[in-house]
Structure formats: C-alpha cells, structure tokens
Design a protein around this motif. Structure first.
Motif, PDB file in Angstrom:
ATOM      1  N   SER A  79      -4.044  10.528  -0.829  1.00 24.49           N
ATOM      2  CA  SER A  79      -4.586   9.496  -1.706  1.00 24.49           C
ATOM      3  C   SER A  79      -3.841   8.184  -1.482  1.00 24.49           C
ATOM      4  O   SER A  79      -2.630   8.182  -1.228  1.00 24.49           O
ATOM      5  CB  SER A  79      -4.483   9.911  -3.166  1.00 24.49           C
ATOM      6  OG  SER A  79      -3.150  10.156  -3.523  1.00 24.49           O
ATOM      7  N   THR A  80      -4.567   7.087  -1.568  1.00 20.05           N
ATOM      8  CA  THR A  80      -4.010   5.774  -1.236  1.00 20.05           C
ATOM      9  C   THR A  80      -4.162   4.793  -2.391  1.00 20.05           C
ATOM     10  O   THR A  80      -5.024   4.969  -3.267  1.00 20.05           O
ATOM     11  CB  THR A  80      -4.707   5.175  -0.010  1.00 20.05           C
ATOM     12  OG1 THR A  80      -6.106   5.060  -0.276  1.00 20.05           O
ATOM     13  CG2 THR A  80      -4.501   6.052   1.223  1.00 20.05           C
ATOM     14  N   SER A  81      -3.313   3.785  -2.386  1.00 14.45           N
ATOM     15  CA  SER A  81      -3.456   2.688  -3.331  1.00 14.45           C
ATOM     16  C   SER A  81      -3.079   1.404  -2.619  1.00 14.45           C
ATOM     17  O   SER A  81      -2.270   1.420  -1.683  1.00 14.45           O
ATOM     18  CB  SER A  81      -2.573   2.898  -4.560  1.00 14.45           C
ATOM     19  OG  SER A  81      -1.213   2.870  -4.206  1.00 14.45           O
ATOM     20  N   TYR A  82      -3.658   0.288  -3.066  1.00 13.81           N
ATOM     21  CA  TYR A  82      -3.460  -0.998  -2.413  1.00 13.81           C
ATOM     22  C   TYR A  82      -3.244  -2.108  -3.429  1.00 13.81           C
ATOM     23  O   TYR A  82      -3.808  -2.075  -4.530  1.00 13.81           O
ATOM     24  CB  TYR A  82      -4.692  -1.370  -1.566  1.00 13.81           C
ATOM     25  CG  TYR A  82      -4.978  -0.431  -0.429  1.00 13.81           C
ATOM     26  CD1 TYR A  82      -5.808   0.671  -0.594  1.00 13.81           C
ATOM     27  CD2 TYR A  82      -4.411  -0.653   0.825  1.00 13.81           C
ATOM     28  CE1 TYR A  82      -6.075   1.530   0.455  1.00 13.81           C
ATOM     29  CE2 TYR A  82      -4.675   0.198   1.884  1.00 13.81           C
ATOM     30  CZ  TYR A  82      -5.505   1.285   1.692  1.00 13.81           C
ATOM     31  OH  TYR A  82      -5.753   2.137   2.731  1.00 13.81           O
ATOM     32  N   LYS A 101      -6.788  -5.363  -0.498  1.00 16.15           N
ATOM     33  CA  LYS A 101      -7.903  -4.411  -0.548  1.00 16.15           C
ATOM     34  C   LYS A 101      -9.050  -4.894   0.321  1.00 16.15           C
ATOM     35  O   LYS A 101      -9.441  -6.059   0.271  1.00 16.15           O
ATOM     36  CB  LYS A 101      -8.374  -4.234  -1.985  1.00 16.15           C
ATOM     37  CG  LYS A 101      -7.519  -3.304  -2.813  1.00 16.15           C
ATOM     38  CD  LYS A 101      -8.070  -3.162  -4.229  1.00 16.15           C
ATOM     39  CE  LYS A 101      -7.182  -2.273  -5.066  1.00 16.15           C
ATOM     40  NZ  LYS A 101      -7.648  -2.193  -6.469  1.00 16.15           N
ATOM     41  N   ALA A 103       0.844  -1.192   0.000  1.00 17.36           N
ATOM     42  CA  ALA A 103       0.000   0.000   0.000  1.00 17.36           C
ATOM     43  C   ALA A 103       0.878   1.241   0.000  1.00 17.36           C
ATOM     44  O   ALA A 103       2.002   1.213   0.511  1.00 17.36           O
ATOM     45  CB  ALA A 103      -0.920   0.019   1.212  1.00 17.36           C
ATOM     46  N   ASP A 145      -4.161  -5.677  -4.825  1.00 11.00           N
ATOM     47  CA  ASP A 145      -5.471  -6.335  -4.858  1.00 11.00           C
ATOM     48  C   ASP A 145      -5.631  -7.337  -3.719  1.00 11.00           C
ATOM     49  O   ASP A 145      -6.724  -7.520  -3.186  1.00 11.00           O
ATOM     50  CB  ASP A 145      -5.662  -7.050  -6.206  1.00 11.00           C
ATOM     51  CG  ASP A 145      -5.895  -6.085  -7.346  1.00 11.00           C
ATOM     52  OD1 ASP A 145      -5.730  -6.501  -8.508  1.00 11.00           O
ATOM     53  OD2 ASP A 145      -6.227  -4.911  -7.079  1.00 11.00           O
TER      54      ASP A 145
END
Length: 120
Positions: free
Chosen positions: A56-59, A64, A49, A61
């Motif tokens: 702003s975030t991202s993970y 999640k 992550a 798959d």
C-alpha cells in the motif's frame, strides 16, 4: 550494521523524468515501510511517498499523479519514479526504511541523500 544507498539524482529540465533508487543492505531481518522524503534549502524535510510491506502506498498531495513509489522486496530496494518534474521539486531526496534488524531490534534508517535539481 545497516546501510541505505540512494542513486539516480541529477539535473533535469521542467517536464522531464527521473527515477531514484535506494538499496538497503546489512543485518536486516525484515523491512516494514520504506519511503522517500525531501528537503529544499531553508525548508523542513517533508514526506514525499511511502510504501508498506504489503504494497500500500501514500503520497504527498504535491506529487500525486506525477510520482510513483515501488519496491522490490527481494532486493530490499525502493524506487521513486518522478514524472513531469517542476522547479519546486528541487531538493535533496532521502530514503527511509523502518526495519527489524537481525538481532530483532527496530531501526529507522536514513540514506545519505541524492540531489534532484529541476531547472531550465
């Protein structure tokens, strides 16, 4: 000099939770993106992550809906709340910070890693 120090790893049973912390210190002017990566034995390090300076975030798959990344900008600290842990989450977890040092040079800094083991 810049240091990233992780904490919070340990041994838990499947379905349980853990929270990892990573504090950055040293000659830091600004931290841009902070992130968590992990590496299981015999596998390549993979992104878990990230969180940008604006929030702003991202993970990945695979995490999640189970993991949440957050940061305290004032404390130069990033957190990873891990819920519903699975045996396949077992790995060494590493913190990363893309930052600007006080001398205005760029650095991608890594922590020393903290072990997370999920086993019954």
């Amino acid at each position: 000099q810049v240091q990233l120090v992780e904490s919070g790893g340990g041994l838990v049973q499947p379905g349980e939770s853990l929270t990892l912390s990573c504090a950055a210190s040293g000659s830091i002017l600004r931290i841009n993106t902070m992130g968590w990566y992990r590496q299981a034995p015999g596998k390549q390090r993979e992104l878990v992550a990230t969180i940008a300076s604006g929030g702003s975030t991202s993970y990945a798959d695979s995490v999640k809906g189970r993991f949440t990344i957050s940061r305290d900008t004032a404390k130069n600290t990033v957190y990873l709340q891990m819920n519903s842990l699975r045996p396949e989450d077992t790995a060494a977890y590493y913190c990363n910070a893309a930052l600007i040092r006080s001398d205005r040079t760029y650095l991608s800094s890594w922590g020393q890693g903290t072990q997370v083991t999920v086993s019954s």
